[in-house]
Motif scaffolding. Structure first.
Motif, PDB file in Angstrom:
ATOM      1  N   ARG A 154      -4.211  10.313   0.386  1.00 21.56           N
ATOM      2  CA  ARG A 154      -5.126   9.176   0.571  1.00 21.56           C
ATOM      3  C   ARG A 154      -4.392   7.972   1.156  1.00 21.56           C
ATOM      4  O   ARG A 154      -4.934   7.267   2.012  1.00 21.56           O
ATOM      5  CB  ARG A 154      -5.783   8.811  -0.765  1.00 21.56           C
ATOM      6  N   THR A 155      -3.170   7.754   0.707  1.00 26.92           N
ATOM      7  CA  THR A 155      -2.400   6.632   1.236  1.00 26.92           C
ATOM      8  C   THR A 155      -2.088   6.840   2.712  1.00 26.92           C
ATOM      9  O   THR A 155      -2.204   5.908   3.519  1.00 26.92           O
ATOM     10  CB  THR A 155      -1.086   6.477   0.450  1.00 26.92           C
ATOM     11  N   ARG A 159       0.974   2.941  -3.324  1.00 24.64           N
ATOM     12  CA  ARG A 159      -0.182   3.617  -3.902  1.00 24.64           C
ATOM     13  C   ARG A 159       0.030   5.129  -3.926  1.00 24.64           C
ATOM     14  O   ARG A 159      -0.694   5.855  -4.622  1.00 24.64           O
ATOM     15  CB  ARG A 159      -1.437   3.289  -3.088  1.00 24.64           C
ATOM     16  N   SER A 160       0.978   5.590  -3.143  1.00 22.26           N
ATOM     17  CA  SER A 160       1.358   6.998  -3.159  1.00 22.26           C
ATOM     18  C   SER A 160       2.278   7.233  -4.353  1.00 22.26           C
ATOM     19  O   SER A 160       3.395   6.722  -4.401  1.00 22.26           O
ATOM     20  CB  SER A 160       2.078   7.371  -1.855  1.00 22.26           C
ATOM     21  N   ALA A 161       1.807   8.005  -5.330  1.00 19.19           N
ATOM     22  CA  ALA A 161       2.624   8.273  -6.514  1.00 19.19           C
ATOM     23  C   ALA A 161       3.930   8.982  -6.169  1.00 19.19           C
ATOM     24  O   ALA A 161       4.979   8.635  -6.725  1.00 19.19           O
ATOM     25  CB  ALA A 161       1.813   9.092  -7.524  1.00 19.19           C
ATOM     26  N   THR A 188       5.326  12.686 -10.986  1.00 20.01           N
ATOM     27  CA  THR A 188       4.856  12.264  -9.652  1.00 20.01           C
ATOM     28  C   THR A 188       4.937  13.378  -8.614  1.00 20.01           C
ATOM     29  O   THR A 188       4.933  13.095  -7.413  1.00 20.01           O
ATOM     30  CB  THR A 188       5.677  11.056  -9.165  1.00 20.01           C
ATOM     31  N   THR A 242      -2.773  11.349  -4.159  1.00 13.45           N
ATOM     32  CA  THR A 242      -2.576   9.926  -3.865  1.00 13.45           C
ATOM     33  C   THR A 242      -1.774   9.742  -2.583  1.00 13.45           C
ATOM     34  O   THR A 242      -2.017   8.795  -1.818  1.00 13.45           O
ATOM     35  CB  THR A 242      -1.857   9.218  -5.027  1.00 13.45           C
ATOM     36  N   SER A 256       6.285   6.283  -4.737  1.00 10.88           N
ATOM     37  CA  SER A 256       6.734   5.383  -5.806  1.00 10.88           C
ATOM     38  C   SER A 256       7.735   6.087  -6.713  1.00 10.88           C
ATOM     39  O   SER A 256       8.764   5.515  -7.100  1.00 10.88           O
ATOM     40  CB  SER A 256       5.533   4.905  -6.632  1.00 10.88           C
ATOM     41  N   ARG A 261       0.825  -1.218   0.000  1.00  9.62           N
ATOM     42  CA  ARG A 261       0.000   0.000   0.000  1.00  9.62           C
ATOM     43  C   ARG A 261       0.855   1.263   0.000  1.00  9.62           C
ATOM     44  O   ARG A 261       0.390   2.328  -0.404  1.00  9.62           O
ATOM     45  CB  ARG A 261      -0.934   0.003   1.201  1.00  9.62           C
TER      46      ARG A 261
END
Length: 474
Positions: free
Chosen positions: A453-454, A253-255, A442, A450, A258, A250
């Motif tokens: 939300r993460t 899920r954070s751009a 990103t 993102t 990542s 999870r």
């Protein structure tokens, strides 16, 4: 501020060890009768173990106490440095470098976790991380000079002695001033995930380094490839099924996180390859002494030193995008000067390339670190910081392995040093372009959404045990 100073001291000895060692490589190779792959292993044995254990160290510190793990890391790193200075052969030196790495794995992610829990305001934390990043610049500035001076006057073994007083002072200050802290709901151990990570990184690194001598079609290299594929498959299948995996899928899920992971791998691969190539070129091709080689690389180091805190302030005020765009552009431009314009053959071009690379690398560190820790709950700061640190060390490991393999293949085919390194410089250019493109993609508004939300999802998961925990006995 004293806590920040102690954490920066730990980063200084870990970073200084890399820059000092690069300057000493030619002297070590002559005394220990080592090949190019042997020199690669003196660097990669350290970064490989470091990358493999960072996630474990971060989660362990969250669980049993950050000061406790940090203290153990200082003891092991300092002892490993002493052992390296006494190594009788290349094999023993590589083994003792691994001891250093075990200690180093307990320092950087844990120190970043301590900083994150000390500086809770986002702007103050960004500035603290900028100061933290400046330490890398300091190590690059003084490392080649100190290393060159020691190699010329005392010998390469003395480069490990400089870690001893700094490590002992940091240990004494840690025991006196750093408070103990741990996560309220730390993650449980994941030994299977840890073994899979070690198998993946080890097989990839060994295969790349040894392929030029063993042959890309040899059974050993095929075995490494098969083990790497099996380990990666195991991670993708096993980790999502665990309630508390070593690497929580999870997170990615954070751009921004990542993207920061990819940028860290590319940027530190470029750095390690850059230092490896230039150290060998300046001493083996130009015939410079270790000290003169350190002086030649000073423009790069000074730019990193100056730009790292500037990048920290820029991230605090404007977010990570400006720093990432500047970093990617400058690093790519530096690589192009070597790859397309033979910067080695012209001293003005060489220094221009050094300045550009130092500018780019100085700008890239703060947005990587800040993105990694700001997108995660503070309770999991150790694991989040370890993700960024693991990406850095993985990049450093792959950079030396890939660039060294390209150099070994080129020279084995009869090419001169400059011709043999041309493909390597294009790879370094590609790493800079990767930072530019991924950084732009990103770091926008969508990407930041993102991350938010993460972070909320992870906060809810971290808070869940407190709502369902059984009441204390008695």
């Amino acid at each position: 501020m004293l806590v920040l100073a102690i954490c920066c001291m730990s980063l200084l000895i870990v970073s200084l060890d890399v820059t000092v060692l690069n300057v000493a490589l030619p002297s070590m190779r002559r005394e220990l009768h080592a090949s190019v792959s042997g020199m690669q292993w003196t660097i990669d044995a350290y970064t490989l173990v470091l990358a493999s254990l960072l996630m474990l160290a971060g989660s362990t510190a969250d669980r049993i106490g950050r000061r406790r793990v940090f203290t153990a890391g200082l003891v092991l790193f300092t002892a490993g440095s002493l052992l390296c200075s006494l190594a009788p052969t290349l094999e023993w030196l590589i083994a003792f470098r691994m001891v250093q790495a075990v200690g180093g794995s307990m320092l950087n992610p844990v120190a970043m976790s301590i900083i994150t829990n000390t500086f809770t305001d986002p702007r103050e934390r960004a500035r603290a991380i900028g100061a933290w990043g400046a330490v890398v610049g300091i190590s690059m500035a003084v490392g080649p000079l100190i290393g060159g001076l020691l190699v010329e006057s005392v010998g390469w073994r003395s480069i490990f002695w400089i870690n001893l007083p700094v490590g002992l002072l940091a240990l004494a200050l840690t025991l006196r001033f750093v408070p103990e802290s741990r996560a309220a709901h730390p993650r449980r151990p994941d030994p299977v995930g840890q073994l899979l990570v070690m198998a993946l990184l080890g097989s990839v690194t060994y295969g790349i380094i040894e392929a030029p001598s063993a042959g890309w079609d040899s059974p050993v290299i095929f075995g490494c490839a098969a083990l790497a594929v099996a380990s990666l498959t195991g991670l993708l299948v096993y980790e999502p099924r665990r309630a508390e995996p070593l690497i929580d899928p999870r997170f990615f899920r954070s751009a921004p996180l990542s993207g920061a992971t990819v940028i860290a791998i590319g940027a530190f691969a470029a750095l390690s390859g850059f230092l490896f190539l230039n150290t060998l070129y300046l001493q083996d091709v130009r015939g410079l002494s270790a000290l003169d080689a350190g002086l030649y690389m000073l423009p790069m180091a000074l730019m990193t030193f100056l730009c790292a805190p500037l990048s920290g302030r820029l991230v605090g005020n404007r977010g990570p995008r400006p720093s990432l765009l500047i970093a990617g552009t400058a690093m790519a431009a530096s690589g192009v000067l070597f790859a397309a314009f033979s910067a080695e053959t012209s001293t003005p071009l060489l220094f221009t390339a050094y300045v550009l690379f130092g500018l780019g690398f100085g700008m890239v560190n703060a947005p990587i670190t800040n993105t990694a820790v700001s997108g995660m709950p503070r309770a999991q700061a150790g694991v989040a910081a370890a993700v960024a640190s693991t990406s850095r060390q993985t990049g450093g490991t792959l950079g030396v392995a890939v660039i060294g393999a390209v150099l070994a293949a080129g020279t084995a085919g009869g090419a001169g040093f400059i011709e043999a390194t041309r493909p390597a410089w294009w790879i370094i250019t590609g790493c800079g372009l990767l930072a530019l493109v991924v950084g732009a993609a990103t770091s926008g508004r969508w990407a930041m959404g993102t991350a938010e939300r993460t972070a909320r999802a992870l906060e809810r998961t971290a808070a869940a045990p407190s709502r369902t925990a059984a009441p204390p006995r008695g």
